[in-house]
Design a protein around this motif. Structure first.
Motif, PDB file in Angstrom:
ATOM      1  N   HIS A  86     -51.009 -21.806 -67.837  1.00 39.45           N
ATOM      2  CA  HIS A  86     -49.003 -21.190 -67.989  1.00 39.45           C
ATOM      3  C   HIS A  86     -49.347 -20.784 -66.277  1.00 39.45           C
ATOM      4  O   HIS A  86     -49.958 -20.655 -66.182  1.00 39.45           O
ATOM      5  N   ASN A  98     -41.324 -18.540 -64.231  1.00 47.19           N
ATOM      6  CA  ASN A  98     -41.708 -18.990 -65.765  1.00 47.19           C
ATOM      7  C   ASN A  98     -41.825 -20.286 -65.837  1.00 47.19           C
ATOM      8  O   ASN A  98     -40.899 -20.583 -65.970  1.00 47.19           O
ATOM      9  N   ASP A  99     -43.275 -21.185 -65.908  1.00 47.80           N
ATOM     10  CA  ASP A  99     -43.363 -22.685 -66.579  1.00 47.80           C
ATOM     11  C   ASP A  99     -42.542 -22.839 -67.910  1.00 47.80           C
ATOM     12  O   ASP A  99     -42.685 -24.411 -67.997  1.00 47.80           O
ATOM     13  N   GLU A 100     -42.222 -22.062 -68.678  1.00 48.34           N
ATOM     14  CA  GLU A 100     -41.839 -21.995 -70.059  1.00 48.34           C
ATOM     15  C   GLU A 100     -40.665 -21.484 -70.663  1.00 48.34           C
ATOM     16  O   GLU A 100     -39.374 -22.129 -71.735  1.00 48.34           O
ATOM     17  N   ARG A 109     -37.639 -24.077 -70.384  1.00 50.37           N
ATOM     18  CA  ARG A 109     -37.951 -24.504 -68.956  1.00 50.37           C
ATOM     19  C   ARG A 109     -37.736 -26.217 -69.311  1.00 50.37           C
ATOM     20  O   ARG A 109     -38.670 -26.490 -69.970  1.00 50.37           O
ATOM     21  N   PHE A 112     -39.612 -28.827 -64.579  1.00 47.49           N
ATOM     22  CA  PHE A 112     -41.126 -28.757 -64.224  1.00 47.49           C
ATOM     23  C   PHE A 112     -42.139 -29.103 -64.884  1.00 47.49           C
ATOM     24  O   PHE A 112     -42.631 -29.415 -66.836  1.00 47.49           O
ATOM     25  N   TRP A 114     -46.361 -30.288 -65.300  1.00 49.79           N
ATOM     26  CA  TRP A 114     -47.893 -30.720 -64.761  1.00 49.79           C
ATOM     27  C   TRP A 114     -47.898 -31.882 -63.890  1.00 49.79           C
ATOM     28  O   TRP A 114     -48.330 -32.537 -63.864  1.00 49.79           O
ATOM     29  N   HIS A 118     -45.924 -28.548 -55.887  1.00 51.58           N
ATOM     30  CA  HIS A 118     -44.299 -28.210 -56.226  1.00 51.58           C
ATOM     31  C   HIS A 118     -43.800 -26.807 -54.967  1.00 51.58           C
ATOM     32  O   HIS A 118     -44.554 -26.185 -54.969  1.00 51.58           O
ATOM     33  N   PHE A 120     -41.371 -24.270 -55.729  1.00 51.20           N
ATOM     34  CA  PHE A 120     -41.079 -23.486 -56.812  1.00 51.20           C
ATOM     35  C   PHE A 120     -40.542 -22.351 -56.103  1.00 51.20           C
ATOM     36  O   PHE A 120     -39.894 -21.194 -54.980  1.00 51.20           O
TER      37      PHE A 120
END
Length: 172
Positions: A86, A98-100, A109, A112, A114, A118, A120
């Motif tokens: 995370h 946040n990635d979620e 989200r 994004f 992995w 990247h 951001f």
């Protein structure tokens, strides 16, 4: 046939481990200007699921780094299988990334994945946003192991004070 299945499984496990252990890198920039953001906290947390039947997630490893003057960061990898870490990025005066989930709408989200490096983009915190809701958003990303995330906890402490002032005004 049994040897083929075992070989395929071993190859899959090894490729998963090497992909996850290579690390995470990126650049953090201001969403409006595109300029790099120096000193943003990048927190990556790897978790693991524990238990049989009723399971729960525990923190496996937490790594925090600060972006450099060019907005760049690199987080060393951890060997894990099947579980992506995370990621939360925060800088005072900006909306946490946040990635979620995306603040303020708490939408999932979908932009994004992995893999590679990247960029951001952090958006400025707007006057119409709630500090109280933003601190809840941030704390949901750091609550699993309070105390083991000193950089992000310290970075958003000032915002906790703003949220407290906001709550006090609402009560009056």
């Amino acid at each position: 046939m049994k040897k083929v299945i075992i070989t395929i499984c071993l190859l899959f496990i090894c490729s998963s481990c090497s992909a996850s252990s290579s690390g995470i890198s990126g650049i953090v920039v201001d969403a409006e200007t595109g300029k790099p953001i120096d000193g943003a906290v990048v927190m990556v947390e790897w978790t693991k699921t524990k238990g049989i039947g009723l399971t729960h997630t525990e923190s496996y490893k937490v790594v925090e780094v600060l972006t450099d003057k060019d907005g760049k960061f690199k987080v060393p990898g951890v060997r894990t299988i099947f579980v992506d870490p995370h990621l939360t990025i925060y800088k005072k005066g900006y909306v946490a990334w946040n990635d979620e989930v995306i603040f303020p709408g708490y939408k999932k989200r979908t932009d994004f994945k992995w893999g590679e490096t990247h960029t951001f983009k952090l958006e400025h915190f707007r006057p119409e946003y709630s500090y109280d809701k933003h601190t809840s958003f941030i704390s949901s990303a750091i609550s699993s192991t309070i105390g083991k995330k000193p950089l992000i906890t310290e970075a958003y402490y000032w915002e906790e004070l703003k949220a407290s002032e906001e709550r006090d005004k609402a009560r009056k």
